[in-house]
Design a protein around this motif. Structure first.
Motif, mmCIF file in Angstrom:
data_model
loop_
_atom_site.group_PDB
_atom_site.id
_atom_site.type_symbol
_atom_site.label_atom_id
_atom_site.label_comp_id
_atom_site.label_asym_id
_atom_site.label_seq_id
_atom_site.Cartn_x
_atom_site.Cartn_y
_atom_site.Cartn_z
ATOM 1 N N UNK A 307 41.722 45.307 27.703
ATOM 2 C CA UNK A 307 41.616 43.846 27.673
ATOM 3 C C UNK A 307 40.772 43.337 28.832
ATOM 4 N N UNK A 308 40.970 43.905 30.028
ATOM 5 C CA UNK A 308 40.221 43.435 31.197
ATOM 6 C C UNK A 308 38.727 43.634 31.008
ATOM 7 N N UNK A 309 38.326 44.812 30.524
ATOM 8 C CA UNK A 309 36.895 45.074 30.311
ATOM 9 C C UNK A 309 36.352 44.205 29.179
ATOM 10 N N UNK A 310 37.163 44.007 28.122
ATOM 11 C CA UNK A 310 36.708 43.212 26.976
ATOM 12 C C UNK A 310 36.410 41.765 27.377
ATOM 13 N N UNK A 311 37.268 41.170 28.226
ATOM 14 C CA UNK A 311 37.151 39.748 28.534
ATOM 15 C C UNK A 311 36.525 39.463 29.901
ATOM 16 N N UNK A 312 35.941 40.501 30.547
ATOM 17 C CA UNK A 312 35.235 40.294 31.815
ATOM 18 C C UNK A 312 33.742 40.382 31.565
ATOM 19 N N UNK A 313 32.991 39.353 31.893
ATOM 20 C CA UNK A 313 31.541 39.381 31.640
ATOM 21 C C UNK A 313 30.819 40.331 32.597
ATOM 22 N N UNK A 314 29.560 40.596 32.271
ATOM 23 C CA UNK A 314 28.733 41.480 33.089
ATOM 24 C C UNK A 314 28.662 40.951 34.519
ATOM 25 N N UNK A 315 28.770 41.894 35.508
ATOM 26 C CA UNK A 315 28.760 41.508 36.911
ATOM 27 C C UNK A 315 30.127 41.203 37.471
ATOM 28 N N UNK A 316 31.170 41.278 36.648
ATOM 29 C CA UNK A 316 32.522 40.983 37.109
ATOM 30 C C UNK A 316 33.159 42.179 37.793
ATOM 31 N N UNK A 317 34.430 41.991 38.134
ATOM 32 C CA UNK A 317 35.139 43.034 38.879
ATOM 33 C C UNK A 317 36.560 43.169 38.336
ATOM 34 N N UNK A 318 37.034 44.425 38.265
ATOM 35 C CA UNK A 318 38.405 44.726 37.850
ATOM 36 C C UNK A 318 39.046 45.563 38.941
ATOM 37 N N UNK A 319 40.243 45.161 39.351
ATOM 38 C CA UNK A 319 40.947 45.870 40.424
ATOM 39 C C UNK A 319 42.306 46.327 39.905
ATOM 40 N N UNK A 320 42.579 47.638 40.023
ATOM 41 C CA UNK A 320 43.852 48.220 39.605
ATOM 42 C C UNK A 320 44.616 48.640 40.861
ATOM 43 N N UNK A 321 45.852 48.182 40.972
ATOM 44 C CA UNK A 321 46.686 48.495 42.137
ATOM 45 C C UNK A 321 47.975 49.132 41.665
ATOM 46 N N UNK A 326 60.849 53.740 46.208
ATOM 47 C CA UNK A 326 61.873 54.761 46.021
ATOM 48 C C UNK A 326 62.375 54.810 44.584
ATOM 49 N N UNK A 327 62.537 53.627 43.953
ATOM 50 C CA UNK A 327 63.084 53.569 42.585
ATOM 51 C C UNK A 327 62.248 52.732 41.636
ATOM 52 N N UNK A 328 61.268 52.025 42.161
ATOM 53 C CA UNK A 328 60.508 51.088 41.344
ATOM 54 C C UNK A 328 59.028 51.401 41.409
ATOM 55 N N UNK A 329 58.332 50.908 40.382
ATOM 56 C CA UNK A 329 56.891 51.093 40.283
ATOM 57 C C UNK A 329 56.262 49.738 39.999
ATOM 58 N N UNK A 330 55.175 49.422 40.716
ATOM 59 C CA UNK A 330 54.485 48.139 40.521
ATOM 60 C C UNK A 330 53.029 48.424 40.211
ATOM 61 N N UNK A 331 52.575 47.961 39.028
ATOM 62 C CA UNK A 331 51.198 48.142 38.578
ATOM 63 C C UNK A 331 50.591 46.778 38.309
ATOM 64 N N UNK A 332 49.394 46.539 38.860
ATOM 65 C CA UNK A 332 48.709 45.273 38.578
ATOM 66 C C UNK A 332 47.266 45.556 38.192
ATOM 67 N N UNK A 333 46.776 44.793 37.217
ATOM 68 C CA UNK A 333 45.384 44.865 36.770
ATOM 69 C C UNK A 333 44.815 43.457 36.871
ATOM 70 N N UNK A 334 43.861 43.293 37.807
ATOM 71 C CA UNK A 334 43.274 41.967 38.075
ATOM 72 C C UNK A 334 41.807 41.980 37.678
ATOM 73 N N UNK A 335 41.384 40.916 36.959
ATOM 74 C CA UNK A 335 39.982 40.831 36.553
ATOM 75 C C UNK A 335 39.420 39.454 36.903
ATOM 76 N N UNK A 336 38.108 39.358 36.850
ATOM 77 C CA UNK A 336 37.409 38.083 37.086
ATOM 78 C C UNK A 336 36.837 37.570 35.770
#
Length: 828
Positions: A307-321, A326-336
């Protein structure tokens, strides 16, 4: 003030309530429900509802358990109240027998604070007496020939409509199940050729079979990327069908989550570079494996990146964190990217939901990706959030439970498992198979193929399914069709001497062989070639190159259909025998129906004759009475003839009264008006009593009424007044000598009909021996009591005219009760 005791309030409620857990265990029950079902609270609470209330084992048509289970499952799935059709659901008694009951039920889900279904309230209404009343009315009226066909149409109408609705709902649920199976099956079928595309393409791109030029590499990359896109859509459909069927759960395994994340990111680097998008990632340090389902996590990240690549225009940026605690996992995908309007955020995770309009959208997709992200995150005991601003981009954050694992049993992952690897298929299966192990040993398949190797290969794939014969061309094939009688012919299109299309046409044109299933194998996929096969009535096409699993699956499916048709044909043969007996019975019933219609015509002709005769007799009888009256005034007859004269005069007077009554009665019946009006029962009763005031005065009759349940009706006032006057007159006329008449009148609403009940404490009569005479003209049951026997005839005529019905209950010296259903008289 003390808060109310809600448990006591619930248990004392007048309605019939059960409270069920999501597992359909009984957790609470009202006292009214216990009384209605003859159960005890401590013996049913905590038990599965179907263990407490099973189907009647002596009733092979019982469907209460399955219908109730379907309704409860729909309430759980849709989170909406589900109203059931009227059900026949018998109640088990302590002695092991069952009591017949009919119920009308509503199942309502109760949503808890966590947004999940916490309980289901099961509201039941016992409608047994109503159904029995309908059935009793059918038995009482079927001996009355004048209304037999009409009664058969009306009796049990509500119950029959309910059963039709129930069957319709069952067919709709079956259609929904077939749709889900179709999605799963078609998606599975598409994965096979895609695997055969991706495997060789990846091998070529890796130059395992020699160097590849730049132009070839570019074309292969296009094939690879589009195959991956199609495979993702197919996987999404498969996952959706599994999750909706409740067949998907989290399979937690020790997983190196950092390496898995980097592997998925690696697969998107080429696509991001092609769109000139910067792909950045921060996955943190490798703290060792965590317990998580790698398939679910992999697909969550895959869909968010897509979805991030589909809706991000040329020259944009996508950041995955990625942050692992200990017990939890946090995943974020941020796009411009283009961002999302605030009004669209609430429905963003619904399946098939796309922000753009379907007819104008410029971005591809099925609308399943984010719906699967939400479902998979919930399976991992987590949640997904989104923040977005139009024109500035979006941030998707997934948090889920992922405790640390002691050690990993998975190998290091270099690339995502979403992409298939090369697979090999054995060239040959064992040559000799024990025929008893075949699923369809009695079915026969004929293979017509001129290529020796392909013919042998097809035979090796199918030999463990059924009996097989081989032909080298269409001529040999047609000879075997006539001599061996195969159930299915698998034929190549292009063959020497006689091609497959000609062979198919010859088989289908012959009535003796037309039922044989013909499957054509062809490498010619052009429409004109396929049209030729369809014109020859081919049942199915298979295209070369043939995939072994596809061939086996398709032939197995066709053999299953053939086997079922043969079993169905045998079943039909048996049913045809039963149908022959049924036709004979139907002919007898038709004969009886003709007799009934002839009798009805005779009754109408008799009524017309009575009307004409009474009308023609009216004038001479009036003249006869006038002459006798004149002779009496002039004293023309005296002495010893005076007594005979008086007897003649009284007889003539009675004859005059009879002719007038007959004439007026039939005239009244012929001139019934269909014009309805909204009337009040109190007003009509007052008018009827005024017309009988002298009889009430002399008899001391008393009337009590209850019009509270139905104070008004849609019915002609003049006809309702006639009904009441005749019934009240009969109640006074046929009173018991030792009691003054007491008359009770009540009304109620039954469906669209209005029920009028008139009950007296009079002489009554023998209903068993006189029921068929009750409403006939000039019928009398108490010869010492004055009466012409036309009152009930008039009542019945009016009720029939307005499509109603009458039920009578009477006992000698114990009064009579008339229940009159005024057809379609409910005030809307």
């Amino acid at each position: 003030m003390r808060p109310p005791d809600f448990q006591r309030l619930f248990e004392s409620a007048p309605n019939l309530y059960l409270v069920l857990s999501p597992k359909l265990d009984i957790v609470a029950v009202s006292n009214a429900y216990l009384r209605a079902t003859l159960t005890e609270r401590d013996k049913i609470v905590g038990r599965l509802i179907f263990d407490v209330f099973p189907d009647n084992p002596n009733d092979p048509t019982a469907s209460g358990v399955s219908n109730l289970r379907d309704s409860l499952n729909r309430a759980l799935a849709t989170r909406q109240p589900d109203t059931m059709a009227v059900q026949k659901y018998d109640i088990p008694l302590q002695d092991g027998s069952f009591e017949v009951r009919y119920w009308s039920c509503v199942n309502t889900p109760v949503i808890g604070a966590d947004g999940q279904v916490a309980y289901i309230t099961h509201l039941a209404e016992d409608v047994t007496e109503f159904i029995r009343l309908r059935q009793q009315g059918l038995e009482q009226n079927k001996l009355t020939q004048e209304l037999r066909s009409k009664s058969e149409k009306m009796e049990g109408e509500i119950y029959l409509r309910a059963q039709e609705l129930q069957e319709t709902n069952a067919r709709l649920r079956e259609a929904e199940r077939l749709k889900s199976e179709f999605f799963a099956n078609i998606s599975h079928e598409l994965r096979t050729p895609l695997s055969l595309i991706l495997g060789p393409v990846q091998s070529l791109l890796a130059e395992k079979h020699g160097p590849v030029s730049d132009g070839q590499s570019q074309l292969l990359t296009t094939i690879h990327n589009n195959s991956i896109r199609l495979l993702q859509m197919i996987n999404d459909l498969l996952d959706l069908s599994k999750s909706e069927a409740g067949k998907m759960s989290a399979d937690r395994q020790p997983t190196n989550i950092q390496r898995l994340t980097l592997a998925v990111l690696f697969d998107f680097e080429a696509l991001a570079a092609q769109k000139q998008i910067t792909l950045q990632s921060t996955v943190g340090k490798d703290h060792g494996p965590v317990m998580i389902d790698p398939y679910l996590f992999e697909h969550i990240l895959f869909n968010l990146l897509s979805n991030a690549i589909k809706f991000t225009p040329s020259g944009g940026k996508i950041t995955v964190t990625l942050e692992a605690g200990d017990n939890d996992l946090l995943l974020s995908v941020e796009d411009t990217g283009i961002g999302i309007q605030e009004k669209d955020l609430s429905g963003l995770f619904e399946k098939f939901r796309q922000v753009e309009g379907s007819s104008t959208r410029k971005y591809e997709g099925t609308g399943l990706g984010l719906a699967l992200v939400k479902k998979f995150t919930e399976l991992l005991d987590g949640k997904v959030d989104v923040k977005s601003k139009p024109g500035r981009g979006s941030v998707f954050t997934v948090s889920c439970y992922a405790p640390k694992a002691e050690e990993t049993t998975r190998p290091d992952i270099r690339r995502s498992t979403l992409f298939p690897i090369e697979q090999k298929t054995p060239d040959r299966l064992p040559d000799r198979i024990d025929s008893t192990s075949r699923p369809y040993p009695s079915l026969r398949v004929l293979i017509c193929e001129d290529n020796d190797e392909l013919r042998t290969y097809i035979w090796s794939l199918l030999q463990d399914l059924c009996s097989i014969r081989i032909a080298r061309n269409g001529v040999e094939g047609l000879d075997l069709v006539h001599s061996w009688s195969p159930d299915l012919v698998l034929s190549d299109v292009m063959m020497p001497e006689k091609d497959g299309i000609t062979l198919c046409s010859d088989i289908k044109k012959n009535p003796a062989t037309a039922s044989i299933v013909v499957v054509l194998l062809t490498a010619l996929a052009q429409r004109e070639h396929m049209l030729r096969g369809w014109e020859a009535q081919a049942d199915e096409y298979l295209f070369k190159p043939i995939h072994p699993e596809e061939l086996i699956t398709r032939v197995r499916s066709l053999l299953k259909g053939i086997d079922e048709r043969k079993k169905h044909a045998e079943w039909m043969r048996q049913k045809n025998q039963e149908l022959a007996y049924a036709h004979a019975e139907l002919a007898q019933k038709e004969k009886l129906a003709n007799y009934a219609r002839a009798l009805e015509r005779a009754n109408r002709e008799l009524e017309d004759f009575a009307y004409i005769s009474s009308h023609d007799m009216k004038s001479p009888v009036s003249s006869f009475n006038g002459l006798l009256a004149m002779m009496d005034r002039k004293g023309a007859v005296k002495g010893e003839h005076a007594q005979l004269f008086e007897m003649t005069r009284q007889s003539a007077k009675q004859l005059q009264l009879t002719v007038n009554m007959l004439n007026n009665t039939i005239a009244y019946r012929k001139n019934l008006t269909p014009q309805r009006e909204v009337l009040l029962f109190d007003n009509v009763l007052d008018a009827a009593v005024i017309g009988l005031s002298e009889q009430f005065l002399h008899s001391g009759a008393r009337i009590s009424t209850d019009f509270s349940r139905c104070p008004s009706a849609s019915f002609p006032a003049i006809h309702l007044q006639s009904i009441l006057q005749n019934l009240l007159s009969n109640a006074i006329k046929y009173r018991r000598e030792d009691f003054p008449p007491e008359i009770r009148i009540e009304t109620d609403v039954i469906g669209e009909d209005v029920l009028l009940v008139v009950q007296d404490n009079g002489m009554g009569f023998d209903l068993a021996n006189n029921q068929d005479k009750l409403f006939r003209l000039f019928q009398r049951f108490h010869t010492h009591t004055e009466g012409m026997g036309v009152g009930l005839y008039l009542v019945r005529s009016i009720v029939d005219f307005f499509e109603g019905r009458i039920e009578v209950d009477s006992e000698i010296n114990n009064g009579t009760t008339f229940k009159i259903y005024l057809g379609h008289a409910k005030v809307q």
